[in-house]
Design an enzyme around this catalytic site. Structure first.
Site, PDB file in Angstrom:
ATOM      1  N   GLU A 181     -34.664  37.562  -3.845  1.00  0.00           N
ATOM      2  CA  GLU A 181     -34.758  36.218  -3.267  1.00  0.00           C
ATOM      3  C   GLU A 181     -33.994  36.187  -1.938  1.00  0.00           C
ATOM      4  O   GLU A 181     -32.817  36.533  -1.887  1.00  0.00           O
ATOM      5  CB  GLU A 181     -34.162  35.186  -4.227  1.00  0.00           C
ATOM      6  CG  GLU A 181     -34.372  33.774  -3.733  1.00  0.00           C
ATOM      7  CD  GLU A 181     -33.842  32.721  -4.687  1.00  0.00           C
ATOM      8  OE1 GLU A 181     -32.696  32.883  -5.151  1.00  0.00           O
ATOM      9  OE2 GLU A 181     -34.559  31.728  -4.937  1.00  0.00           O
TER      10      GLU A 181
ATOM     11  N   GLY B 127     -24.911  31.467 -11.755  1.00  0.00           N
ATOM     12  CA  GLY B 127     -25.434  30.986 -13.035  1.00  0.00           C
ATOM     13  C   GLY B 127     -25.013  31.889 -14.184  1.00  0.00           C
ATOM     14  O   GLY B 127     -24.670  31.409 -15.272  1.00  0.00           O
TER      15      GLY B 127
ATOM     16  N   GLY C  48     -28.506  26.683  -8.883  1.00  0.00           N
ATOM     17  CA  GLY C  48     -27.919  27.482  -7.808  1.00  0.00           C
ATOM     18  C   GLY C  48     -28.295  28.936  -7.974  1.00  0.00           C
ATOM     19  O   GLY C  48     -29.334  29.252  -8.563  1.00  0.00           O
ATOM     20  N   SER C  49     -27.429  29.798  -7.489  1.00  0.00           N
ATOM     21  CA  SER C  49     -27.789  31.216  -7.448  1.00  0.00           C
ATOM     22  C   SER C  49     -27.726  31.849  -8.832  1.00  0.00           C
ATOM     23  O   SER C  49     -26.999  31.394  -9.721  1.00  0.00           O
ATOM     24  CB  SER C  49     -26.853  31.965  -6.505  1.00  0.00           C
ATOM     25  OG  SER C  49     -25.611  32.160  -7.141  1.00  0.00           O
TER      26      SER C  49
ATOM     27  N   GLU D  24     -30.791  26.558 -13.712  1.00  0.00           N
ATOM     28  CA  GLU D  24     -31.985  26.587 -12.868  1.00  0.00           C
ATOM     29  C   GLU D  24     -31.623  27.467 -11.677  1.00  0.00           C
ATOM     30  O   GLU D  24     -30.790  27.085 -10.864  1.00  0.00           O
ATOM     31  CB  GLU D  24     -32.256  25.144 -12.417  1.00  0.00           C
ATOM     32  CG  GLU D  24     -33.680  24.820 -12.174  1.00  0.00           C
ATOM     33  CD  GLU D  24     -34.558  25.213 -13.327  1.00  0.00           C
ATOM     34  OE1 GLU D  24     -35.217  26.249 -13.197  1.00  0.00           O
ATOM     35  OE2 GLU D  24     -34.574  24.510 -14.353  1.00  0.00           O
TER      36      GLU D  24
ATOM     37  N   LYS E 275     -20.060  17.823  -9.712  1.00  0.00           N
ATOM     38  CA  LYS E 275     -19.419  18.599  -8.632  1.00  0.00           C
ATOM     39  C   LYS E 275     -20.502  18.726  -7.569  1.00  0.00           C
ATOM     40  O   LYS E 275     -21.508  19.407  -7.758  1.00  0.00           O
ATOM     41  CB  LYS E 275     -18.993  19.981  -9.160  1.00  0.00           C
ATOM     42  CG  LYS E 275     -17.850  20.616  -8.390  1.00  0.00           C
ATOM     43  CD  LYS E 275     -18.105  20.872  -6.914  1.00  0.00           C
ATOM     44  CE  LYS E 275     -18.451  22.314  -6.658  1.00  0.00           C
ATOM     45  NZ  LYS E 275     -19.003  22.524  -5.302  1.00  0.00           N
TER      46      LYS E 275
ATOM     47  N   CYS F 221     -36.056  26.989  -4.247  1.00  0.00           N
ATOM     48  CA  CYS F 221     -36.231  27.961  -5.344  1.00  0.00           C
ATOM     49  C   CYS F 221     -37.701  28.245  -5.513  1.00  0.00           C
ATOM     50  O   CYS F 221     -38.089  29.283  -6.035  1.00  0.00           O
ATOM     51  CB  CYS F 221     -35.724  27.402  -6.661  1.00  0.00           C
ATOM     52  SG  CYS F 221     -34.132  26.676  -6.545  1.00  0.00           S
TER      53      CYS F 221
HETATM   54  C1  UN1 Z   1     -35.885  23.659  -5.633  1.00  0.00           C
HETATM   55  O1  UN1 Z   1     -36.467  24.399  -4.856  1.00  0.00           O
HETATM   56  O2  UN1 Z   1     -34.762  23.940  -6.066  1.00  0.00           O
HETATM   57  O3  UN1 Z   1     -41.230  21.648  -6.230  1.00  0.00           O
HETATM   58  C2  UN1 Z   1     -36.455  22.364  -6.051  1.00  0.00           C
HETATM   59  C3  UN1 Z   1     -40.558  21.533  -5.212  1.00  0.00           C
HETATM   60  C4  UN1 Z   1     -39.574  20.390  -5.126  1.00  0.00           C
HETATM   61  C5  UN1 Z   1     -38.321  20.753  -5.825  1.00  0.00           C
HETATM   62  C6  UN1 Z   1     -37.776  22.084  -5.448  1.00  0.00           C
HETATM   63  N1  UN1 Z   1     -40.149  19.202  -5.704  1.00  0.00           N
HETATM   64  O4  UN1 Z   1     -40.671  22.313  -4.289  1.00  0.00           O
END
Ligand code: UN1
Length: 508
Positions: free
Chosen positions: A396, A243, A238-239, A260, A186, A294
């Protein structure tokens, strides 16, 4: 002429499709949604099928019918196709990069890095096709053999975010395939084109029909995928809120789920740090991808002895960052993804302004005039003198906003870094090896950097976080194989008689 300019000039908007059982098809709903450029919402990147549960049913059925043959294809052969995929991605990197910037907003250099991460992931993980190591061990009984091997889990549902439009789908897709699973993706609703590009490349590489399927759209197809009885595994980035909902739904259906989610990552700057290097790293970590990672450095925890100097240098440089359309090579900070994200970030900035004793050191405004008129632009924003526990220190924000927090001792700094509900990435700038090692030992995050920012993870190391960031899984590295395969213990008794483990005495 670039695709963006061409499309704008011709006023023609391309239609894209779902990919189900090797066919490019529209949604059963007959409805479409528009993918717009967040730097210029008058630029429509394309129309995509607004998919429903019915489309998901079809995609899962296709994945199911392709499953046995793909599972039985020897892993080194599956990997050969994936190496071809790597070649195709490499050959088209420039086009994918430009299209990604156009739909997602990140600057061209970073979009190139995103595509490169997908290429790296493809080559690296395809290599696992000739490893996928199991192990043998000794059985308790004589004339008996014991071994373990990985087996695929079945049909995997992959739900991907907007911020790494090609890298993150690849982190999930490639290991799922090398392990022998079939998948339904998706795509992220703000960035469906990059997923389509990846999947078209899969088709061109010769991945058999039904092994990879894509449905585009919003929450409905995502929820249908999570709910579908034939889907054995959900992998989601995602958020944290979404999640949690997914994890609960998966628990009810006894599905494997890997999550994640958020981060509130911090860089510690010690009093012995190379300040200029720390400033450069912090700018990159805080404002790269407009803070929509993230792993973004959304907190800078700075030693009191160098605090004033660091803040001055950092703010001076943050003010000079060039905000604009990512397609312009001079741009350093692109837009944020959409209106909703912009409102959320501006709301956090308002919270930060109101928070007792935090100082808005620079930025703080949405950019809405002139060249910024049709996009979602926010000035790089720095709050200084932030205290532990403030909302802008804890939550966040996922935008170009960072909080600077002073500290006096390394233990206090570590306590600040660890004092949030997330645990993805952390960093320390210091010249002292003892402090560096002590920090890497005490920081409770899945990723830890010394003398670089919290961003920039490489595909051959495990990626993921502790606490509220995830549920104990790691993507990338060989560790990702533990998500997309299950262990099978195999016992072969060649004694020619009944031997009862735990019961029969073995003569010595
Ligand atoms: C993310 O922020 O969801 O380490 C992934 C990093 C990238 C991947 C980030 N290689 O900032």
């Amino acid at each position: 002429m670039s695709k963006a300019k061409e499309a704008k000039k011709s006023n023609k908007t391309e239609k894209y499709y779902n990919y189900i059982g090797g066919e490019w098809v529209k949604s059963a709903s007959g409805e479409w949604f528009e993918n717009v450029n967040p730097a210029d919402t008058t630029d429509i990147v394309g129309r995509f099928p607004k998919s429903t549960a019915e489309d998901v049913d079809q995609a899962v059925a296709a994945a199911k019918s392709a499953a046995t043959k793909w599972r039985r294809t020897p892993a080194p052969k599956r990997a050969e196709i994936l190496f071809r995929l790597g070649e195709i991605l490499r050959a088209n990197k420039e086009r994918y990069t430009e299209e990604m910037t156009r739909e997602m907003g990140k600057v061209l250099k970073e979009a190139g890095g995103d595509v490169q991460e997908a290429i790296d992931c493809t080559y690296y993980t395809a290599g696992e096709g000739r490893r996928l190591h199991g192990f043998t061990t000794k059985a308790e009984m004589p004339n008996k053999y014991a071994m373990c091997e990985r087996q695929p889990v079945g049909i995997c549902g992959l739900i991907t975010p907007f911020n790494f439009p090609m890298a993150i789908p690849s982190w999930k897709l490639i290991p799922a395939l090398v392990c022998g699973n079939t998948v339904v993706i998706k795509s992220g609703e703000d960035v469906p084109l990059s997923t389509i590009n990846l999947v078209k490349a899969c088709e061109e590489a010769g991945i058999p029909k039904g092994v990879v399927n894509v449905v585009n759209g919003f929450a409905e197809p995502g929820a249908a995928l999570v709910d579908h009885d034939d889907v054995r595994l959900i992998s989601f980035t995602g958020s944290t809120d979404t999640g949690r909902i997914i994890a609960e739904a998966c628990a009810r259906k006894n599905k494997i789920v890997s999550l994640e989610m958020g981060g509130k990552n911090a860089i510690i700057v010690m009093d012995d740090a190379d300040i200029d290097n720390a400033v450069e790293g912090s700018l990159w970590g805080a404002f790269g991808t407009s803070g929509q990672r993230c792993t973004a450095s959304s907190r800078l925890v700075v030693h009191k002895k160098v605090y004033k100097k660091f803040v001055e240098k950092f703010v001076e440089k943050a003010k000079k960052l060039k905000v604009g359309n990512g397609l312009d090579p001079k741009t350093e900070v692109g837009p944020v993804i959409n209106r909703q994200a912009m409102d959320k970030i501006m709301n956090y900035i308002a919270i930060g302004r109101d928070e007792d004793k935090a100082t808005l050191a620079c930025g703080g405004n949405a950019l809405t005039k002139g060249a910024y008129k049709h996009g979602y632009f926010i000035e790089p924003t720095v709050f200084a003198d932030v205290k532990q526990g403030m909302r802008i220190e804890q939550e966040e924000i996922f935008g170009p906003v960072t909080a600077i927090i002073p500290f006096a001792t390394l233990d206090e700094a570590i306590e600040i870094v660890n004092g949030v509900k997330y645990g993805l990435s952390s960093a320390i700038y210091t010249q002292d090896v003892n402090q560096a090692f002590y920090a890497t030992q005490e920081l409770y995050t899945g990723i830890c950097y010394v003398n670089s920012a919290t961003i920039g993870a490489e595909v051959h190391l495990p990626f993921g976080g502790t606490k509220g960031t995830g549920n104990g899984h790691r993507e990338a590295g060989t560790q990702v194989l533990d998500i997309f395969s299950e262990w099978k213990a195999i016992y072969v008794d060649y004694s020619g008689k009944l031997q009862k483990a735990q019961i029969d005495e073995v003569e010595i």
